[in-house]
Design a protein around this motif. Structure first.
Motif, PDB file in Angstrom:
ATOM      1  N   ALA A   1      -0.565 -26.126 -65.962  1.00 28.31           N
ATOM      2  CA  ALA A   1       0.758 -25.843 -66.528  1.00 28.31           C
ATOM      3  C   ALA A   1       0.926 -24.344 -66.737  1.00 28.31           C
ATOM      4  CB  ALA A   1       0.916 -26.574 -67.865  1.00 28.31           C
ATOM      5  N   GLU A   2       2.050 -23.840 -66.229  1.00 29.97           N
ATOM      6  CA  GLU A   2       2.420 -22.426 -66.403  1.00 29.97           C
ATOM      7  C   GLU A   2       3.819 -22.414 -67.029  1.00 29.97           C
ATOM      8  OE1 GLU A   2       0.208 -20.152 -65.555  1.00 29.97           O
ATOM      9  OE2 GLU A   2      -0.657 -20.537 -63.572  1.00 29.97           O
ATOM     10  N   PRO A   3       3.903 -22.589 -68.358  1.00 31.07           N
ATOM     11  CA  PRO A   3       5.210 -22.780 -68.993  1.00 31.07           C
ATOM     12  C   PRO A   3       6.097 -21.534 -68.994  1.00 31.07           C
ATOM     13  CG  PRO A   3       3.472 -22.623 -70.650  1.00 31.07           C
ATOM     14  CD  PRO A   3       2.787 -22.712 -69.310  1.00 31.07           C
ATOM     15  N   PHE A   4       5.476 -20.363 -69.004  1.00 30.02           N
ATOM     16  CA  PHE A   4       6.255 -19.111 -69.016  1.00 30.02           C
ATOM     17  C   PHE A   4       5.330 -17.965 -68.631  1.00 30.02           C
ATOM     18  CE2 PHE A   4       4.445 -19.623 -73.215  1.00 30.02           C
ATOM     19  CZ  PHE A   4       4.008 -18.346 -73.548  1.00 30.02           C
ATOM     20  N   PHE A   5       5.931 -16.785 -68.434  1.00 32.47           N
ATOM     21  CA  PHE A   5       5.157 -15.594 -68.040  1.00 32.47           C
ATOM     22  C   PHE A   5       4.878 -14.742 -69.274  1.00 32.47           C
ATOM     23  CE2 PHE A   5       5.100 -15.318 -63.338  1.00 32.47           C
ATOM     24  CZ  PHE A   5       5.861 -16.431 -63.049  1.00 32.47           C
ATOM     25  N   LEU A   6       3.591 -14.551 -69.545  1.00 31.65           N
ATOM     26  CA  LEU A   6       3.229 -13.658 -70.654  1.00 31.65           C
ATOM     27  C   LEU A   6       3.588 -12.208 -70.328  1.00 31.65           C
ATOM     28  CD1 LEU A   6      -0.215 -14.956 -71.987  1.00 31.65           C
ATOM     29  CD2 LEU A   6       1.776 -14.404 -73.373  1.00 31.65           C
TER      30      LEU A   6
ATOM     31  N   ALA B   1       2.560 -11.875 -63.891  1.00 33.17           N
ATOM     32  CA  ALA B   1       2.953 -11.241 -62.615  1.00 33.17           C
ATOM     33  C   ALA B   1       3.683  -9.951 -62.961  1.00 33.17           C
ATOM     34  CB  ALA B   1       3.840 -12.186 -61.803  1.00 33.17           C
ATOM     35  N   THR B   2       4.636  -9.552 -62.123  1.00 36.22           N
ATOM     36  CA  THR B   2       5.433  -8.370 -62.435  1.00 36.22           C
ATOM     37  C   THR B   2       6.358  -8.704 -63.609  1.00 36.22           C
ATOM     38  OG1 THR B   2       7.151  -9.074 -60.912  1.00 36.22           O
ATOM     39  CG2 THR B   2       5.419  -7.644 -60.022  1.00 36.22           C
ATOM     40  N   PRO B   3       6.835  -7.680 -64.338  1.00 33.13           N
ATOM     41  CA  PRO B   3       7.650  -7.950 -65.535  1.00 33.13           C
ATOM     42  C   PRO B   3       8.943  -8.710 -65.259  1.00 33.13           C
ATOM     43  CG  PRO B   3       6.921  -5.660 -65.500  1.00 33.13           C
ATOM     44  CD  PRO B   3       6.536  -6.249 -64.177  1.00 33.13           C
ATOM     45  N   THR B   4       9.400  -8.724 -64.021  1.00 34.40           N
ATOM     46  CA  THR B   4      10.670  -9.402 -63.740  1.00 34.40           C
ATOM     47  C   THR B   4      10.512 -10.908 -63.494  1.00 34.40           C
ATOM     48  OG1 THR B   4      10.413  -8.757 -61.431  1.00 34.40           O
ATOM     49  CG2 THR B   4      11.851  -7.378 -62.789  1.00 34.40           C
ATOM     50  N   ALA B   5       9.290 -11.357 -63.221  1.00 36.02           N
ATOM     51  CA  ALA B   5       9.089 -12.785 -62.932  1.00 36.02           C
ATOM     52  C   ALA B   5       9.180 -13.590 -64.225  1.00 36.02           C
ATOM     53  CB  ALA B   5       7.730 -12.996 -62.275  1.00 36.02           C
ATOM     54  N   PHE B   6       9.848 -14.730 -64.157  1.00 34.90           N
ATOM     55  CA  PHE B   6       9.975 -15.566 -65.352  1.00 34.90           C
ATOM     56  C   PHE B   6      10.127 -17.025 -64.951  1.00 34.90           C
ATOM     57  CE2 PHE B   6      14.497 -16.699 -65.205  1.00 34.90           C
ATOM     58  CZ  PHE B   6      14.980 -15.759 -64.296  1.00 34.90           C
ATOM     59  N   GLY B   7       9.928 -17.897 -65.927  1.00 34.64           N
ATOM     60  CA  GLY B   7      10.212 -19.307 -65.701  1.00 34.64           C
ATOM     61  C   GLY B   7       8.995 -20.214 -65.784  1.00 34.64           C
ATOM     62  N   THR B   8       9.267 -21.498 -65.540  1.00 37.00           N
ATOM     63  CA  THR B   8       8.307 -22.577 -65.759  1.00 37.00           C
ATOM     64  C   THR B   8       7.914 -23.209 -64.429  1.00 37.00           C
ATOM     65  OG1 THR B   8       9.356 -23.067 -67.883  1.00 37.00           O
ATOM     66  CG2 THR B   8       8.042 -24.836 -66.899  1.00 37.00           C
ATOM     67  N   GLU B   9       6.609 -23.354 -64.204  1.00 38.54           N
ATOM     68  CA  GLU B   9       6.164 -24.062 -63.001  1.00 38.54           C
ATOM     69  C   GLU B   9       4.881 -24.829 -63.279  1.00 38.54           C
ATOM     70  OE1 GLU B   9       5.906 -20.838 -60.209  1.00 38.54           O
ATOM     71  OE2 GLU B   9       3.829 -20.380 -60.714  1.00 38.54           O
TER      72      GLU B   9
ATOM     73  N   ILE C   1       6.837 -34.883 -64.309  1.00 36.06           N
ATOM     74  CA  ILE C   1       7.125 -35.220 -65.710  1.00 36.06           C
ATOM     75  C   ILE C   1       6.954 -33.973 -66.580  1.00 36.06           C
ATOM     76  CG2 ILE C   1       6.433 -36.627 -67.698  1.00 36.06           C
ATOM     77  CD1 ILE C   1       5.368 -38.741 -65.701  1.00 36.06           C
ATOM     78  N   LEU C   2       5.843 -33.262 -66.356  1.00 37.36           N
ATOM     79  CA  LEU C   2       5.584 -32.036 -67.127  1.00 37.36           C
ATOM     80  C   LEU C   2       6.664 -30.993 -66.889  1.00 37.36           C
ATOM     81  CD1 LEU C   2       1.751 -31.648 -66.547  1.00 37.36           C
ATOM     82  CD2 LEU C   2       2.837 -31.643 -68.805  1.00 37.36           C
ATOM     83  N   GLN C   3       7.034 -30.798 -65.628  1.00 42.79           N
ATOM     84  CA  GLN C   3       8.034 -29.778 -65.292  1.00 42.79           C
ATOM     85  C   GLN C   3       9.341 -30.041 -66.049  1.00 42.79           C
ATOM     86  OE1 GLN C   3       7.775 -26.990 -63.518  1.00 42.79           O
ATOM     87  NE2 GLN C   3       9.936 -26.471 -63.652  1.00 42.79           N
ATOM     88  N   ASN C   4       9.753 -31.302 -66.081  1.00 49.55           N
ATOM     89  CA  ASN C   4      11.012 -31.630 -66.753  1.00 49.55           C
ATOM     90  C   ASN C   4      10.904 -31.477 -68.269  1.00 49.55           C
ATOM     91  OD1 ASN C   4      12.350 -32.103 -64.363  1.00 49.55           O
ATOM     92  ND2 ASN C   4      11.728 -34.243 -64.280  1.00 49.55           N
ATOM     93  N   GLU C   5       9.805 -31.974 -68.852  1.00 46.00           N
ATOM     94  CA  GLU C   5       9.640 -31.874 -70.313  1.00 46.00           C
ATOM     95  C   GLU C   5       9.503 -30.413 -70.760  1.00 46.00           C
ATOM     96  OE1 GLU C   5      10.057 -34.089 -72.491  1.00 46.00           O
ATOM     97  OE2 GLU C   5       9.736 -36.018 -71.506  1.00 46.00           O
ATOM     98  N   VAL C   6       8.639 -29.667 -70.080  1.00 42.93           N
ATOM     99  CA  VAL C   6       8.358 -28.289 -70.504  1.00 42.93           C
ATOM    100  C   VAL C   6       9.569 -27.390 -70.243  1.00 42.93           C
ATOM    101  CG1 VAL C   6       6.878 -26.277 -70.095  1.00 42.93           C
ATOM    102  CG2 VAL C   6       5.863 -28.572 -70.272  1.00 42.93           C
TER     103      VAL C   6
ATOM    104  N   ILE D   1       7.651 -27.719 -59.215  1.00 40.08           N
ATOM    105  CA  ILE D   1       6.248 -28.099 -59.038  1.00 40.08           C
ATOM    106  C   ILE D   1       5.761 -27.522 -57.707  1.00 40.08           C
ATOM    107  CG2 ILE D   1       6.583 -30.169 -60.430  1.00 40.08           C
ATOM    108  CD1 ILE D   1       6.350 -31.833 -57.838  1.00 40.08           C
ATOM    109  N   LYS D   2       4.508 -27.104 -57.685  1.00 42.03           N
ATOM    110  CA  LYS D   2       3.978 -26.424 -56.506  1.00 42.03           C
ATOM    111  C   LYS D   2       2.582 -26.953 -56.195  1.00 42.03           C
ATOM    112  CE  LYS D   2       6.731 -22.382 -57.405  1.00 42.03           C
ATOM    113  NZ  LYS D   2       6.845 -20.933 -57.546  1.00 42.03           N
ATOM    114  N   SER D   3       2.263 -27.018 -54.909  1.00 41.65           N
ATOM    115  CA  SER D   3       0.924 -27.473 -54.522  1.00 41.65           C
ATOM    116  C   SER D   3       0.367 -26.557 -53.440  1.00 41.65           C
ATOM    117  CB  SER D   3       0.969 -28.921 -54.029  1.00 41.65           C
ATOM    118  OG  SER D   3       1.892 -29.034 -52.968  1.00 41.65           O
ATOM    119  N   PRO D   4      -0.043 -25.353 -53.859  1.00 41.98           N
ATOM    120  CA  PRO D   4      -0.554 -24.386 -52.877  1.00 41.98           C
ATOM    121  C   PRO D   4      -1.884 -24.864 -52.307  1.00 41.98           C
ATOM    122  CG  PRO D   4      -0.909 -23.593 -55.118  1.00 41.98           C
ATOM    123  CD  PRO D   4      -0.125 -24.871 -55.226  1.00 41.98           C
ATOM    124  N   ILE D   5      -2.078 -24.698 -51.016  1.00 44.57           N
ATOM    125  CA  ILE D   5      -3.332 -25.119 -50.384  1.00 44.57           C
ATOM    126  C   ILE D   5      -4.348 -23.989 -50.528  1.00 44.57           C
ATOM    127  CG2 ILE D   5      -4.415 -25.703 -48.188  1.00 44.57           C
ATOM    128  CD1 ILE D   5      -1.686 -27.023 -47.451  1.00 44.57           C
ATOM    129  N   GLY D   6      -5.419 -24.299 -51.240  1.00 43.16           N
ATOM    130  CA  GLY D   6      -6.481 -23.307 -51.434  1.00 43.16           C
ATOM    131  C   GLY D   6      -6.051 -22.132 -52.290  1.00 43.16           C
TER     132      GLY D   6
END
Ligand SMILES: [Zn+2]
Length: 190
Positions: free
Chosen positions: A152-157, A85-93, A109-114, A130-135
């Motif tokens: 899994a999106e562990p971090f922002f490249l 995303a933009t350079p300022t976005a960060f984190g695990t989802e 489980i993944l969110q907590n472990e990662v 955790i997120k569940s976007p519709i479509g």
């Protein structure tokens, strides 16, 4: 009685269309990074047989991915990506299918472990949840696969600090994925 189970690990993108690329050496692409992670995690998963695959290259690769995965009749699917995303976005989802209870459980489980592999506490901004976007993102994969599936999106490249952490913590991340798969199956009655 032991029941044989299978988890499919989908390494997002393909070798020739490798997704986002880290902006600094070793300039790892999503596909390269997650191929290494998948190989490391594979060795640590003891609760199921593991199939590692990627979509086929070319324009139909993503459309055909759910069928390719379903052909293995897995009980669980983990799709490895990295965010961009933009350079300022960060984190695990983690992304799961709306309404999938097992998907939500695996995503949690993944969110907590990662997150803990990446050094986030639940109260940190980097713990995106955790997120569940519709479509939305990954809808084809999430809708058309026949087992609980999490992207899994562990971090922002695209975020330098996030990306450095992701590369530094590759082993921790692989262990986190394996713990999440083992934890999911150990608490399930299949
Ligand atoms: Zn991706």
């Amino acid at each position: 009685m032991s029941v044989s189970r299978r988890v499919v690990i989908d390494v997002g993108h393909t070798e020739s269309e490798p997704g986002a690329v880290s902006p600094f050496p070793p300039n790892l692409s999503e596909w390269e990074y997650n191929s290494r992670i998948a190989a490391l995690a594979h060795n640590l998963i003891y609760t199921a047989d593991v199939t590692v695959l990627s979509r086929d290259r070319g324009t139909n690769g993503y459309r055909d991915l759910p069928g390719k995965i379903n052909a293995f009749s897995p009980q669980l699917i983990l799709s490895l990506h990295c965010n961009a995303a933009t350079p300022t976005a960060f984190g695990t989802e983690m992304i799961y299918h709306p309404g999938s209870i097992a998907g939500a459980r695996f995503a949690t489980i993944l969110q907590n472990e990662v997150s803990s592999a990446m050094g986030w506490l639940e109260s940190d901004t980097g713990y995106r949840g955790i997120k569940s976007p519709i479509g939305g993102r990954g809808a084809t994969l999430l809708q058309q696969t026949c087992a609980p599936c999490v992207i899994a999106e562990p971090f922002f490249l695209t975020n330098e600090a996030d990306c450095r952490k992701g590369i530094e913590h590759m082993n921790d991340l692989a262990e986190a994925y394996a713990r999440a798969v083992n934890g999911f199956f150990e608490c399930s009655n299949f």
